[in-house]
Design an enzyme around this catalytic site. Sequence first.
Site, PDB file in Angstrom:
ATOM      1  N   ASP A  40       0.816  -1.216   0.000  1.00 19.78           N
ATOM      2  CA  ASP A  40       0.000   0.000   0.000  1.00 19.78           C
ATOM      3  C   ASP A  40       0.850   1.267   0.000  1.00 19.78           C
ATOM      4  O   ASP A  40       0.531   2.246  -0.663  1.00 19.78           O
ATOM      5  CB  ASP A  40      -0.911   0.029   1.238  1.00 19.78           C
ATOM      6  N   GLU A 120     -26.457 -16.338  -6.786  1.00 21.15           N
ATOM      7  CA  GLU A 120     -25.555 -15.337  -6.222  1.00 21.15           C
ATOM      8  C   GLU A 120     -26.045 -14.877  -4.861  1.00 21.15           C
ATOM      9  O   GLU A 120     -27.156 -15.183  -4.458  1.00 21.15           O
ATOM     10  CB  GLU A 120     -25.417 -14.121  -7.149  1.00 21.15           C
ATOM     11  N   LYS A 122     -27.302 -11.988  -2.226  1.00 16.54           N
ATOM     12  CA  LYS A 122     -28.012 -10.711  -2.323  1.00 16.54           C
ATOM     13  C   LYS A 122     -27.322  -9.736  -1.383  1.00 16.54           C
ATOM     14  O   LYS A 122     -27.440  -9.816  -0.164  1.00 16.54           O
ATOM     15  CB  LYS A 122     -29.482 -10.858  -1.949  1.00 16.54           C
ATOM     16  N   ASP A 124     -26.293  -6.521   0.655  1.00 16.35           N
ATOM     17  CA  ASP A 124     -27.102  -5.552   1.372  1.00 16.35           C
ATOM     18  C   ASP A 124     -26.420  -4.184   1.352  1.00 16.35           C
ATOM     19  O   ASP A 124     -25.771  -3.776   2.299  1.00 16.35           O
ATOM     20  CB  ASP A 124     -27.296  -6.040   2.814  1.00 16.35           C
ATOM     21  N   ARG A 143     -30.051   4.281  -7.975  1.00 16.13           N
ATOM     22  CA  ARG A 143     -31.245   3.681  -8.546  1.00 16.13           C
ATOM     23  C   ARG A 143     -32.418   4.663  -8.539  1.00 16.13           C
ATOM     24  O   ARG A 143     -33.222   4.687  -9.468  1.00 16.13           O
ATOM     25  CB  ARG A 143     -31.587   2.428  -7.731  1.00 16.13           C
ATOM     26  N   TYR A 232     -23.390  -7.095 -10.390  1.00 17.06           N
ATOM     27  CA  TYR A 232     -24.271  -8.253 -10.488  1.00 17.06           C
ATOM     28  C   TYR A 232     -25.025  -8.332 -11.816  1.00 17.06           C
ATOM     29  O   TYR A 232     -25.876  -9.182 -11.997  1.00 17.06           O
ATOM     30  CB  TYR A 232     -25.239  -8.367  -9.311  1.00 17.06           C
ATOM     31  N   LYS A 297     -31.234 -16.359 -10.844  1.00 20.25           N
ATOM     32  CA  LYS A 297     -31.620 -15.796 -12.134  1.00 20.25           C
ATOM     33  C   LYS A 297     -31.574 -16.915 -13.167  1.00 20.25           C
ATOM     34  O   LYS A 297     -30.581 -17.665 -13.192  1.00 20.25           O
ATOM     35  CB  LYS A 297     -30.643 -14.692 -12.547  1.00 20.25           C
ATOM     36  N   LYS A 321     -34.980 -14.585   0.635  1.00 21.72           N
ATOM     37  CA  LYS A 321     -34.456 -13.806   1.765  1.00 21.72           C
ATOM     38  C   LYS A 321     -34.116 -14.707   2.960  1.00 21.72           C
ATOM     39  O   LYS A 321     -34.768 -15.713   3.198  1.00 21.72           O
ATOM     40  CB  LYS A 321     -35.495 -12.761   2.206  1.00 21.72           C
ATOM     41  N   CYS A 415     -18.582  -5.352  43.535  1.00 19.48           N
ATOM     42  CA  CYS A 415     -18.962  -6.539  42.787  1.00 19.48           C
ATOM     43  C   CYS A 415     -20.346  -7.021  43.248  1.00 19.48           C
ATOM     44  O   CYS A 415     -20.563  -7.206  44.448  1.00 19.48           O
ATOM     45  CB  CYS A 415     -17.921  -7.633  43.014  1.00 19.48           C
ATOM     46  N   CYS A 418     -19.549 -10.718  45.149  1.00 16.27           N
ATOM     47  CA  CYS A 418     -18.764 -10.888  46.371  1.00 16.27           C
ATOM     48  C   CYS A 418     -18.599  -9.590  47.150  1.00 16.27           C
ATOM     49  O   CYS A 418     -18.051  -9.597  48.250  1.00 16.27           O
ATOM     50  CB  CYS A 418     -17.397 -11.491  46.044  1.00 16.27           C
ATOM     51  N   CYS A 433     -13.988  -6.932  38.938  1.00 15.73           N
ATOM     52  CA  CYS A 433     -14.082  -7.225  40.361  1.00 15.73           C
ATOM     53  C   CYS A 433     -12.677  -7.564  40.826  1.00 15.73           C
ATOM     54  O   CYS A 433     -11.955  -8.297  40.163  1.00 15.73           O
ATOM     55  CB  CYS A 433     -15.015  -8.417  40.561  1.00 15.73           C
ATOM     56  N   CYS A 439     -14.000 -14.348  44.867  1.00 15.36           N
ATOM     57  CA  CYS A 439     -15.288 -14.040  44.244  1.00 15.36           C
ATOM     58  C   CYS A 439     -15.937 -15.316  43.697  1.00 15.36           C
ATOM     59  O   CYS A 439     -15.405 -15.944  42.784  1.00 15.36           O
ATOM     60  CB  CYS A 439     -15.094 -13.032  43.113  1.00 15.36           C
TER      61      CYS A 439
HETATM   62  S1  IVH Z   1     -30.414  -8.204  -9.744  1.00 15.84           S
HETATM   63  C1  IVH Z   1     -33.839  -6.937 -12.409  1.00 15.84           C
HETATM   64  N1  IVH Z   1     -28.655  -9.302  -8.133  1.00 15.84           N
HETATM   65  O1  IVH Z   1     -31.475  -6.001  -4.653  1.00 15.84           O
HETATM   66  C2  IVH Z   1     -32.868  -7.468 -11.421  1.00 15.84           C
HETATM   67  N2  IVH Z   1     -29.860  -7.429  -7.350  1.00 15.84           N
HETATM   68  O2  IVH Z   1     -34.408  -6.110  -4.651  1.00 15.84           O
HETATM   69  C3  IVH Z   1     -32.263  -6.421 -10.624  1.00 15.84           C
HETATM   70  N3  IVH Z   1     -29.245  -6.689  -5.085  1.00 15.84           N
HETATM   71  O3  IVH Z   1     -31.998  -3.095  -6.517  1.00 15.84           O
HETATM   72  C4  IVH Z   1     -31.328  -6.739  -9.582  1.00 15.84           C
HETATM   73  N4  IVH Z   1     -27.706  -8.221  -4.731  1.00 15.84           N
HETATM   74  O4  IVH Z   1     -29.771  -3.329  -5.321  1.00 15.84           O
HETATM   75  C5  IVH Z   1     -29.561  -8.333  -8.287  1.00 15.84           C
HETATM   76  N5  IVH Z   1     -27.038 -10.350  -6.812  1.00 15.84           N
HETATM   77  C6  IVH Z   1     -27.953  -9.386  -6.976  1.00 15.84           C
HETATM   78  C7  IVH Z   1     -28.214  -8.435  -5.971  1.00 15.84           C
HETATM   79  C8  IVH Z   1     -29.190  -7.463  -6.198  1.00 15.84           C
HETATM   80  C9  IVH Z   1     -28.335  -7.168  -4.233  1.00 15.84           C
HETATM   81  C10 IVH Z   1     -30.154  -5.552  -4.807  1.00 15.84           C
HETATM   82  C11 IVH Z   1     -30.184  -4.520  -5.899  1.00 15.84           C
HETATM   83  C12 IVH Z   1     -31.616  -4.408  -6.325  1.00 15.84           C
HETATM   84  C13 IVH Z   1     -32.343  -5.021  -5.172  1.00 15.84           C
HETATM   85  C14 IVH Z   1     -33.606  -5.656  -5.681  1.00 15.84           C
END
Ligand code: IVH
Length: 673
Positions: A40, A120, A122, A124, A143, A232, A297, A321, A415, A418, A433, A439
Amino acid sequence: MPDRKTPGPEQARARISELHSLLNQYNYQYHALDEPLVPDAEYDRLFRELLDLERLYPELIIADSPSLRVGAGPLNTFSEVEHKVPMLSLANAFTDTDMQGFDRRVRERLEVDGVEFAAETKLDGLAISLLYEKGLLVRAATRGDGYKGEEVTANARTIKSIPHHLAGKDYPTTVEIRGEIIMERHAFDQMNKQQLQQGGKLFVNPRNAAAGSLRQLDPTITAQRPLSFIAYGIGYHSDELIYDRHTVIMEKIRSWGLPVSPDLTRVQGLSGCERFYQQIGKRRASLPYDIDGVVFKVDRMDYQRQLGFVSRAPRWAIAWKFPPEEETTRVVAIDVQVGRTGALTPVARLEPVFVGGVTVTNATLHNEDEIRRKDLRVGDTVIIRRAGDVIPEVVSVLMEKRPADSVPFIMPTFCPDCGSAVAKSEDEAVTRCTGGLFCPSQCIQAIWHFASRRAMDIEGLGDKLVEQLFRNGHVRNVADLYELTLEQLSGLERMADKSASNLLNALEQSKTTELHRFLYALGIREVGESTARTLSTHFGTLDRLMHASVEQLLDVPDVGPVVANNIHAFFAEAHNRDIIDRLQKNGVNWPQPDMNRPRPLDGKTFVLTGSLATLSRDEASDKLTALGARVSNSVSKKTDYVVVGDAPGSKAEKAEKLGVAILDEAALLKLLE
Ligand code: IVH
């Protein structure tokens, strides 16, 4: 007279161009391939050199200079941009049944028996669209409502894992890459720690931190925040995309230098989806970032086109989920517990709440400073977080719901068990303590720890029983355990004859143990399982460890001055030596190492990932250590072998990238033979 070191414009132009390609390459190696080429500090040095040159010759700053990563000037407001292809959302599945419905609808519409899915995680974080023209990043947008978002180009340019330039040549003239902006957990923790020191605002979770950091009008602030990007999918693209599968497109995106989730894979039908959901679920807590589910997908692009969209979501994808890791509940009391080392830990008693897949009634509050920082009070409504098997925590207080008559929490000065005075050292946030072996709480905890599964593994000796035995005087220390009699045990409350003799059997069985377990069981400050193992391998016998000087202890890998002193002080204490002596006299024993035993794996470092079919990770680790190998937790260039089991983590990927030898279970077993 110009400074001898100041380059002329021509020299500067050449050097700037050289620095551009070096920095772009280092960035790509570091962020896209996870294979840093230089330390780095070297990167920072070159980066500063570029900044200096550009300051000297501002006319040489070009639109895609890596220096833009420090952030351009602040904006008054974000401008609105229209997405060429709307950024839609995903339909959700919460149960098996929801998933079955999805799979069935897909098959029925396509009139096929089964389909392959791209699977994949999801992520957050928050969605972002990155528009590349002729390989150059020209626009980044959030978005927004899916049709119109906010332009955040200058901010996106500060994110190191977003390339300003696509790599390779085979990208469409115009291509929009979509993905998630996230903050890794360790980066989030570190940032919050820093905010705390500087009196800044604390973020509730990585997602809020990522969102708050990206949507800054001043990009220099974004530049200081540890944001990452993971792609993604693809949005708008100019040329006809010839790739016929989502997974292939993702490979392409990766080859253009954009980070793609290492967990992306192809699965077969519903059963493949279910397996993936389970596997990722198990690994959820150990991933470097938060995920709230998995996404499936339909992999074939012609199928995707055929399926199309319904309302605002594609028919070809679904998010399955996970149970939420955060919930709100109310604090009904704050109790103080005394731990094995005397640490006083405040614990919040909660109205029961279902979070992270279990019902939670307690949450640790760590220490006094933590409570003060959160200003937590009895009666407060709070956000609770339980991630994986981690102890539930209070994330924050919902101040607007605070009752009018609440009072701040005060840590006791004596404490609660004790009655000894408590002490708080300056460098630690912990209140302790001072009662030590006087104790009861500390003694009880020490005995309980000694008996625990990963220590001496005395089955049936739970916390309630230890407490009873201690309070009635039968067991005052761990050596007393092995002198318990059937009469004493049968005389206890709620103890049947059968359970009493079972416990005696368990005690008998626990006597045959291993040195590292015994060392861990002793409960020496800061000697956890891993250090206990290292000590056992290093010294071979207890006797040698007990007679080791602080200097000799410092020779042990991973043992620093604090731990070395703790160990030395522990064995210097006559009381501790007596107890060890009595334990051995009562039959506690472990195999003595054969000093002439061959150590064919001496000097070799192994990393284990994924689960093995025929042996647990601990067993594999023990066997390897017995042959002289070192078993480490993380893969680096110094790793000799990575053992890859079922559902491996990102370590397998990393090993592949670094060219570290990979063993499967069969190869490992062969090696162990
Ligand atoms: S695909 C039409 N893939 O989840 C398909 N979305 O609930 C669009 N997200 O707005 C999204 N991981 O911000 C896709 N592996 C993933 C994702 C992902 C997180 C989020 C994304 C999207 C939201 C949809």
